[in-house]
Design an enzyme around this catalytic site. Sequence first.
Site, PDB file in Angstrom:
ATOM      1  N   SER A  26      10.354 -22.006 -45.795  1.00  0.00           N
ATOM      2  CA  SER A  26      10.569 -21.855 -44.358  1.00  0.00           C
ATOM      3  C   SER A  26       9.269 -22.083 -43.603  1.00  0.00           C
ATOM      4  O   SER A  26       8.174 -21.779 -44.110  1.00  0.00           O
ATOM      5  CB  SER A  26      11.043 -20.422 -44.110  1.00  0.00           C
ATOM      6  OG  SER A  26      10.990 -20.122 -42.744  1.00  0.00           O
TER       7      SER A  26
ATOM      8  N   TYR B 225      10.470 -10.812 -45.125  1.00  0.00           N
ATOM      9  CA  TYR B 225      11.212 -12.052 -45.412  1.00  0.00           C
ATOM     10  C   TYR B 225      10.242 -13.216 -45.613  1.00  0.00           C
ATOM     11  O   TYR B 225      10.299 -13.936 -46.609  1.00  0.00           O
ATOM     12  CB  TYR B 225      12.197 -12.371 -44.272  1.00  0.00           C
ATOM     13  CG  TYR B 225      12.724 -13.781 -44.339  1.00  0.00           C
ATOM     14  CD1 TYR B 225      13.616 -14.161 -45.338  1.00  0.00           C
ATOM     15  CD2 TYR B 225      12.291 -14.766 -43.437  1.00  0.00           C
ATOM     16  CE1 TYR B 225      14.069 -15.478 -45.426  1.00  0.00           C
ATOM     17  CE2 TYR B 225      12.739 -16.070 -43.513  1.00  0.00           C
ATOM     18  CZ  TYR B 225      13.636 -16.419 -44.509  1.00  0.00           C
ATOM     19  OH  TYR B 225      14.074 -17.729 -44.604  1.00  0.00           O
TER      20      TYR B 225
ATOM     21  N   LYS C 150       9.148 -15.562 -49.088  1.00  0.00           N
ATOM     22  CA  LYS C 150       9.112 -17.026 -49.227  1.00  0.00           C
ATOM     23  C   LYS C 150       7.728 -17.478 -49.724  1.00  0.00           C
ATOM     24  O   LYS C 150       7.602 -18.344 -50.591  1.00  0.00           O
ATOM     25  CB  LYS C 150       9.426 -17.699 -47.887  1.00  0.00           C
ATOM     26  CG  LYS C 150      10.857 -17.519 -47.430  1.00  0.00           C
ATOM     27  CD  LYS C 150      11.823 -18.270 -48.329  1.00  0.00           C
ATOM     28  CE  LYS C 150      13.274 -17.968 -48.030  1.00  0.00           C
ATOM     29  NZ  LYS C 150      14.204 -18.488 -49.030  1.00  0.00           N
TER      30      LYS C 150
HETATM   31  P1  NAD Z   1      23.102 -18.275 -45.868  1.00  0.00           P
HETATM   32  O1  NAD Z   1      22.994 -16.794 -45.855  1.00  0.00           O
HETATM   33  O2  NAD Z   1      24.186 -18.914 -45.069  1.00  0.00           O
HETATM   34  O3  NAD Z   1      23.230 -18.786 -47.385  1.00  0.00           O
HETATM   35  C1  NAD Z   1      22.616 -18.110 -48.467  1.00  0.00           C
HETATM   36  C2  NAD Z   1      23.679 -17.920 -49.523  1.00  0.00           C
HETATM   37  O4  NAD Z   1      23.100 -17.271 -50.664  1.00  0.00           O
HETATM   38  C3  NAD Z   1      24.849 -17.044 -49.063  1.00  0.00           C
HETATM   39  O5  NAD Z   1      26.063 -17.713 -49.351  1.00  0.00           O
HETATM   40  C4  NAD Z   1      24.707 -15.757 -49.879  1.00  0.00           C
HETATM   41  O6  NAD Z   1      25.953 -15.172 -50.162  1.00  0.00           O
HETATM   42  C5  NAD Z   1      24.004 -16.271 -51.123  1.00  0.00           C
HETATM   43  N1  NAD Z   1      23.169 -15.284 -51.840  1.00  0.00           N
HETATM   44  C6  NAD Z   1      22.213 -14.478 -51.327  1.00  0.00           C
HETATM   45  N2  NAD Z   1      21.653 -13.748 -52.307  1.00  0.00           N
HETATM   46  C7  NAD Z   1      22.254 -14.115 -53.478  1.00  0.00           C
HETATM   47  C8  NAD Z   1      22.113 -13.714 -54.822  1.00  0.00           C
HETATM   48  N3  NAD Z   1      21.232 -12.776 -55.186  1.00  0.00           N
HETATM   49  N4  NAD Z   1      22.893 -14.298 -55.751  1.00  0.00           N
HETATM   50  C9  NAD Z   1      23.814 -15.229 -55.398  1.00  0.00           C
HETATM   51  N5  NAD Z   1      23.993 -15.642 -54.144  1.00  0.00           N
HETATM   52  C10 NAD Z   1      23.230 -15.091 -53.183  1.00  0.00           C
HETATM   53  O7  NAD Z   1      21.676 -18.855 -45.431  1.00  0.00           O
HETATM   54  P2  NAD Z   1      21.235 -20.345 -45.100  1.00  0.00           P
HETATM   55  O8  NAD Z   1      20.925 -20.403 -43.657  1.00  0.00           O
HETATM   56  O9  NAD Z   1      22.178 -21.320 -45.704  1.00  0.00           O
HETATM   57  O10 NAD Z   1      19.838 -20.375 -45.860  1.00  0.00           O
HETATM   58  C11 NAD Z   1      19.693 -20.890 -47.174  1.00  0.00           C
HETATM   59  C12 NAD Z   1      18.262 -20.695 -47.604  1.00  0.00           C
HETATM   60  O11 NAD Z   1      17.392 -21.330 -46.681  1.00  0.00           O
HETATM   61  C13 NAD Z   1      17.818 -19.228 -47.675  1.00  0.00           C
HETATM   62  O12 NAD Z   1      16.994 -19.049 -48.819  1.00  0.00           O
HETATM   63  C14 NAD Z   1      17.021 -19.045 -46.404  1.00  0.00           C
HETATM   64  O13 NAD Z   1      16.030 -18.046 -46.537  1.00  0.00           O
HETATM   65  C15 NAD Z   1      16.389 -20.424 -46.249  1.00  0.00           C
HETATM   66  N6  NAD Z   1      16.048 -20.727 -44.845  1.00  0.00           N
HETATM   67  C16 NAD Z   1      16.989 -20.619 -43.876  1.00  0.00           C
HETATM   68  C17 NAD Z   1      16.639 -20.860 -42.552  1.00  0.00           C
HETATM   69  C18 NAD Z   1      17.668 -20.712 -41.443  1.00  0.00           C
HETATM   70  O14 NAD Z   1      17.269 -20.527 -40.292  1.00  0.00           O
HETATM   71  N7  NAD Z   1      18.962 -20.799 -41.710  1.00  0.00           N
HETATM   72  C19 NAD Z   1      15.332 -21.242 -42.216  1.00  0.00           C
HETATM   73  C20 NAD Z   1      14.408 -21.368 -43.238  1.00  0.00           C
HETATM   74  C21 NAD Z   1      14.771 -21.112 -44.555  1.00  0.00           C
HETATM   75  N1  UFG Z   2      15.649 -16.321 -28.986  1.00  0.00           N
HETATM   76  C1  UFG Z   2      16.058 -15.732 -27.804  1.00  0.00           C
HETATM   77  N2  UFG Z   2      17.174 -14.958 -27.830  1.00  0.00           N
HETATM   78  C2  UFG Z   2      17.910 -14.747 -28.957  1.00  0.00           C
HETATM   79  C3  UFG Z   2      17.479 -15.357 -30.157  1.00  0.00           C
HETATM   80  C4  UFG Z   2      16.338 -16.121 -30.139  1.00  0.00           C
HETATM   81  O1  UFG Z   2      15.435 -15.912 -26.764  1.00  0.00           O
HETATM   82  O2  UFG Z   2      18.925 -14.013 -28.906  1.00  0.00           O
HETATM   83  C5  UFG Z   2      14.450 -17.193 -28.972  1.00  0.00           C
HETATM   84  C6  UFG Z   2      13.319 -16.700 -29.863  1.00  0.00           C
HETATM   85  O3  UFG Z   2      12.496 -15.803 -29.159  1.00  0.00           O
HETATM   86  C7  UFG Z   2      12.642 -18.016 -30.228  1.00  0.00           C
HETATM   87  C8  UFG Z   2      13.787 -19.019 -30.272  1.00  0.00           C
HETATM   88  O4  UFG Z   2      14.832 -18.434 -29.507  1.00  0.00           O
HETATM   89  O5  UFG Z   2      11.766 -18.408 -29.220  1.00  0.00           O
HETATM   90  C9  UFG Z   2      14.311 -19.286 -31.680  1.00  0.00           C
HETATM   91  O6  UFG Z   2      14.632 -18.043 -32.310  1.00  0.00           O
HETATM   92  P1  UFG Z   2      15.417 -17.971 -33.696  1.00  0.00           P
HETATM   93  O7  UFG Z   2      15.626 -16.527 -33.981  1.00  0.00           O
HETATM   94  O8  UFG Z   2      16.625 -18.839 -33.616  1.00  0.00           O
HETATM   95  O9  UFG Z   2      14.450 -18.652 -34.724  1.00  0.00           O
HETATM   96  P2  UFG Z   2      12.961 -18.257 -35.182  1.00  0.00           P
HETATM   97  O10 UFG Z   2      12.103 -19.438 -34.910  1.00  0.00           O
HETATM   98  O11 UFG Z   2      12.535 -16.973 -34.609  1.00  0.00           O
HETATM   99  O12 UFG Z   2      13.146 -18.018 -36.733  1.00  0.00           O
HETATM  100  C10 UFG Z   2      13.945 -18.915 -37.539  1.00  0.00           C
HETATM  101  C11 UFG Z   2      14.546 -18.126 -38.684  1.00  0.00           C
HETATM  102  C12 UFG Z   2      13.456 -17.665 -39.616  1.00  0.00           C
HETATM  103  C13 UFG Z   2      12.675 -18.849 -40.071  1.00  0.00           C
HETATM  104  C14 UFG Z   2      12.113 -19.597 -38.892  1.00  0.00           C
HETATM  105  C15 UFG Z   2      11.408 -20.849 -39.330  1.00  0.00           C
HETATM  106  O13 UFG Z   2      15.230 -17.003 -38.196  1.00  0.00           O
HETATM  107  O14 UFG Z   2      14.044 -17.069 -40.733  1.00  0.00           O
HETATM  108  O15 UFG Z   2      13.184 -19.968 -38.011  1.00  0.00           O
HETATM  109  O16 UFG Z   2      12.240 -21.606 -40.146  1.00  0.00           O
HETATM  110  F1  UFG Z   2      11.676 -18.434 -40.855  1.00  0.00           F
END
Ligand code: NAD
Ligand code: UFG
Length: 337
Positions: free
Chosen positions: A124, A148, A152
């Site tokens: 991330s 979190y 990572k």
């Molecule tokens: P998500 O929660 O939709 O998908 C994660 C999946 O993993 C879920 O289906 C959950 O049930 C499963 N899971 C969690 N723990 C598990 C375990 N111990 N064993 C088996 N299954 C398990 O999330 P996503 O948005 O698809 O994110 C996927 C990955 O990308 C995550 O590792 C997340 O940290 C990373 N990531 C997401 C974002 C974002 O904003 N969505 C940003 C950066 C990184």
């Molecule tokens: N924001 C609002 N109101 C809300 C939600 C978000 O104003 O209800 C703003 C935040 O302050 C930020 C922007 O919208 O300026 C984006 O916020 P997000 O929560 O959508 O995303 P972040 O950048 O804070 O974090 C996300 C994921 C993290 C990840 C990061 C980088 O939540 O897990 O992107 O990948 F690490």
Amino acid sequence: MSVLITGGAGYIGSHTIVELLNIGTDVVVIDNLSNSSLESLSRVKSITAQQVTFYEGDILDKALLRKIFSENNIEAAIHFAGLKAVGESVEQPLKYYTNNVTGTIVLCEVMAEFGIKNLVFSSSATVYGDPASLPILESFPASATNPYGQSKLVVEYILADLHHSDPSWNIACLRYFNPVGAHDSGLIGEDPNDIPNNLMPFISQVAIGKREKLMVFGDDYATPDGTGVRDYIHVVDLAVGHLKALDKLKTNCGLVTYNLGTGQGYSVLEMVKAFEKASNKKIKYDIVARRPGDIGACYADPKKAKIELNWAATHNLDDMVNSSWKWQSQNPKGYSD
Ligand code: NAD
Ligand code: UFG
């Protein structure tokens, strides 16, 4: 040969599976459904007319992982399984370290037992902390501001040590910026369990009438309109990035790290405006205090992925908001509809 997808029933996993099936790759999924439902995989089947092999269970369950590797001809794993709620990670750090860090260790141990040493890891942009300058390059110093993010970062360090100890591992750490949007079909998308933490699902729920208004966290950042700026990336572009990373592993690349972002930042208010246009709905909002731990602006320099993976985002902001709205309006209650 198959690719193992941990967390494949989730948001990014399900979109990646569609792209893999579309190029004829066999897919095996393990998911404990802690943050997803099986309905996503049945939608994947509707989109692709193909099926995946599914195991319901936890990546911490070594016996189950051994069974999966014994029963399938797996050549690589894409490791999405993880918990991702920043606030919850502050409340329950051990849960996050166990799931995200120990879970990855268990997966790597079993992969090594079976001689499968090709791994794509979901990292991330959070590992850049509050960057000193923009755009963000992969070489910028890493730091984290919450458990979190630490989980990572720790996994990235563990994977680097693993590769150092055994250079036959090929590992791609993909640092996602802000994934948004949904598949063109409107059949799969992001389906948060609870009140959304992230901006896009929150805005969509305001547009559909599920929430009254958006809280905009701060308008006093050093950005053009004072609201937070992020590099939003369409989830299908992100999914394609994983296919490119798998190709890269086949070149015996060793340990590689890439930003997956567009290079373009948008503010909260720009996102609100774009969503209003896509949905033809007014998004009510209040400006409130900054959210603790937030940074002002964050966007990628995505050149390394362009040069080394031949990958670049192709979807623009309209594609992101239009597909989000299509998913939300066709599935007002997400997968439980
Ligand atoms: P998500 O929660 O939709 O998908 C994660 C999946 O993993 C879920 O289906 C959950 O049930 C499963 N899971 C969690 N723990 C598990 C375990 N111990 N064993 C088996 N299954 C398990 O999330 P996503 O948005 O698809 O994110 C996927 C990955 O990308 C995550 O590792 C997340 O940290 C990373 N990531 C997401 C974002 C974002 O904003 N969505 C940003 C950066 C990184
Ligand atoms: N924001 C609002 N109101 C809300 C939600 C978000 O104003 O209800 C703003 C935040 O302050 C930020 C922007 O919208 O300026 C984006 O916020 P997000 O929560 O959508 O995303 P972040 O950048 O804070 O974090 C996300 C994921 C993290 C990840 C990061 C980088 O939540 O897990 O992107 O990948 F690490």
